[in-house]
Design a protein around this motif. Structure first.
Motif, PDB file in Angstrom:
ATOM      1  N   UNK A 166      26.403  -2.297   3.678  1.00 30.48           N
ATOM      2  CA  UNK A 166      25.669  -1.664   4.778  1.00 30.48           C
ATOM      3  C   UNK A 166      26.412  -1.985   6.076  1.00 30.48           C
ATOM      4  N   UNK A 167      27.030  -1.017   6.695  1.00 28.28           N
ATOM      5  CA  UNK A 167      27.811  -1.315   7.908  1.00 28.28           C
ATOM      6  C   UNK A 167      26.921  -1.658   9.104  1.00 28.28           C
ATOM      7  N   UNK A 168      27.342  -2.665   9.846  1.00 30.67           N
ATOM      8  CA  UNK A 168      26.692  -3.038  11.095  1.00 30.67           C
ATOM      9  C   UNK A 168      27.670  -3.866  11.907  1.00 30.67           C
ATOM     10  N   UNK A 169      27.415  -3.926  13.206  1.00 26.52           N
ATOM     11  CA  UNK A 169      28.227  -4.754  14.095  1.00 26.52           C
ATOM     12  C   UNK A 169      27.791  -6.205  13.916  1.00 26.52           C
ATOM     13  N   UNK A 170      28.752  -7.106  13.755  1.00 21.53           N
ATOM     14  CA  UNK A 170      28.449  -8.523  13.560  1.00 21.53           C
ATOM     15  C   UNK A 170      29.116  -9.356  14.638  1.00 21.53           C
ATOM     16  N   UNK A 171      28.325 -10.213  15.268  1.00 23.32           N
ATOM     17  CA  UNK A 171      28.861 -11.181  16.226  1.00 23.32           C
ATOM     18  C   UNK A 171      28.445 -12.567  15.761  1.00 23.32           C
ATOM     19  N   UNK A 172      29.407 -13.474  15.722  1.00 24.31           N
ATOM     20  CA  UNK A 172      29.104 -14.875  15.429  1.00 24.31           C
ATOM     21  C   UNK A 172      29.262 -15.630  16.736  1.00 24.31           C
ATOM     22  N   UNK A 173      28.184 -16.246  17.181  1.00 25.33           N
ATOM     23  CA  UNK A 173      28.123 -16.876  18.495  1.00 25.33           C
ATOM     24  C   UNK A 173      27.956 -18.385  18.327  1.00 25.33           C
ATOM     25  N   UNK A 174      28.883 -19.124  18.867  1.00 24.58           N
ATOM     26  CA  UNK A 174      28.787 -20.587  18.825  1.00 24.58           C
ATOM     27  C   UNK A 174      27.810 -21.051  19.889  1.00 24.58           C
ATOM     28  N   UNK A 175      26.811 -21.810  19.484  1.00 21.32           N
ATOM     29  CA  UNK A 175      25.851 -22.320  20.469  1.00 21.32           C
ATOM     30  C   UNK A 175      26.499 -23.344  21.395  1.00 21.32           C
ATOM     31  N   UNK A 176      27.661 -23.860  21.000  1.00 20.85           N
ATOM     32  CA  UNK A 176      28.356 -24.832  21.840  1.00 20.85           C
ATOM     33  C   UNK A 176      29.028 -24.162  23.034  1.00 20.85           C
ATOM     34  N   UNK A 177      29.196 -22.853  22.966  1.00 24.88           N
ATOM     35  CA  UNK A 177      29.836 -22.103  24.050  1.00 24.88           C
ATOM     36  C   UNK A 177      28.849 -21.274  24.861  1.00 24.88           C
ATOM     37  N   UNK A 178      27.570 -21.409  24.557  1.00 26.90           N
ATOM     38  CA  UNK A 178      26.540 -20.612  25.226  1.00 26.90           C
ATOM     39  C   UNK A 178      25.344 -21.524  25.496  1.00 26.90           C
ATOM     40  N   UNK A 179      25.197 -21.957  26.745  1.00 23.23           N
ATOM     41  CA  UNK A 179      24.155 -22.930  27.092  1.00 23.23           C
ATOM     42  C   UNK A 179      22.754 -22.430  26.756  1.00 23.23           C
ATOM     43  N   UNK A 180      22.515 -21.163  27.001  1.00 23.46           N
ATOM     44  CA  UNK A 180      21.195 -20.601  26.699  1.00 23.46           C
ATOM     45  C   UNK A 180      20.920 -20.616  25.198  1.00 23.46           C
ATOM     46  N   UNK A 181      21.914 -20.240  24.406  1.00 21.44           N
ATOM     47  CA  UNK A 181      21.764 -20.263  22.947  1.00 21.44           C
ATOM     48  C   UNK A 181      21.588 -21.692  22.451  1.00 21.44           C
ATOM     49  N   UNK A 182      22.319 -22.632  23.046  1.00 23.97           N
ATOM     50  CA  UNK A 182      22.189 -24.034  22.656  1.00 23.97           C
ATOM     51  C   UNK A 182      20.756 -24.522  22.863  1.00 23.97           C
ATOM     52  N   UNK A 183      20.209 -24.214  24.017  1.00 23.64           N
ATOM     53  CA  UNK A 183      18.840 -24.634  24.321  1.00 23.64           C
ATOM     54  C   UNK A 183      17.845 -23.991  23.353  1.00 23.64           C
ATOM     55  N   UNK A 184      18.038 -22.730  23.060  1.00 27.03           N
ATOM     56  CA  UNK A 184      17.101 -22.006  22.208  1.00 27.03           C
ATOM     57  C   UNK A 184      17.203 -22.363  20.726  1.00 27.03           C
ATOM     58  N   UNK A 185      18.428 -22.585  20.231  1.00 30.55           N
ATOM     59  CA  UNK A 185      18.638 -22.654  18.779  1.00 30.55           C
ATOM     60  C   UNK A 185      19.197 -23.968  18.256  1.00 30.55           C
ATOM     61  N   UNK A 186      19.401 -24.979  19.072  1.00 28.90           N
ATOM     62  CA  UNK A 186      20.128 -26.174  18.621  1.00 28.90           C
ATOM     63  C   UNK A 186      19.536 -26.845  17.388  1.00 28.90           C
ATOM     64  N   UNK A 187      18.241 -26.715  17.158  1.00 29.10           N
ATOM     65  CA  UNK A 187      17.619 -27.349  15.990  1.00 29.10           C
ATOM     66  C   UNK A 187      17.398 -26.379  14.832  1.00 29.10           C
TER      67      UNK A 187
END
Length: 92
Positions: free
Chosen positions: A28-49
């Motif tokens: 099933x084709x879709x756009x995929x992005x893999x985002x390191x939480x270590x490079x995104x402060x907002x993502x780190x705060x939201x998802x670190x656990x």
């Protein structure tokens, strides 16, 4: 359709989740992005656990583990605009 995986280096669960997502992406084709939480402060705060977190079209769909059949069903749901029953693992 876009899928984001919030991840970090040296995370075995993240590697497994990415492998499952890629296996479904072969069918099933879709756009995929893999985002390191270590490079995104907002993502780190939201998802670190909770990494890995798989987000489909901006909506968290899976945390920690991804089942291929459930992921594929969730993609079809989003793509078709219909609602299907979700398992506890899908309640992201």
């Amino acid at each position: 359709m876009r899928v984001d995986i919030y991840s970090k280096p040296n995370c075995s669960l993240c590697d497994k989740a990415a492998a499952v997502v890629e296996s479904v992406r072969a069918r099933i084709p879709f756009e995929l992005r893999i985002i390191s939480i270590l490079e995104d402060a907002e993502a780190f705060t939201a998802w670190r656990y909770d990494i890995p977190v798989v987000v489909i079209e901006g909506v968290p769909a899976f945390k920690h583990r991804v089942d291929a059949a459930e992921f594929e069903a969730r993609l079809h749901e989003v793509k078709g605009g219909t609602t299907i029953a979700k398992s506890a693992a899908q309640n992201g």
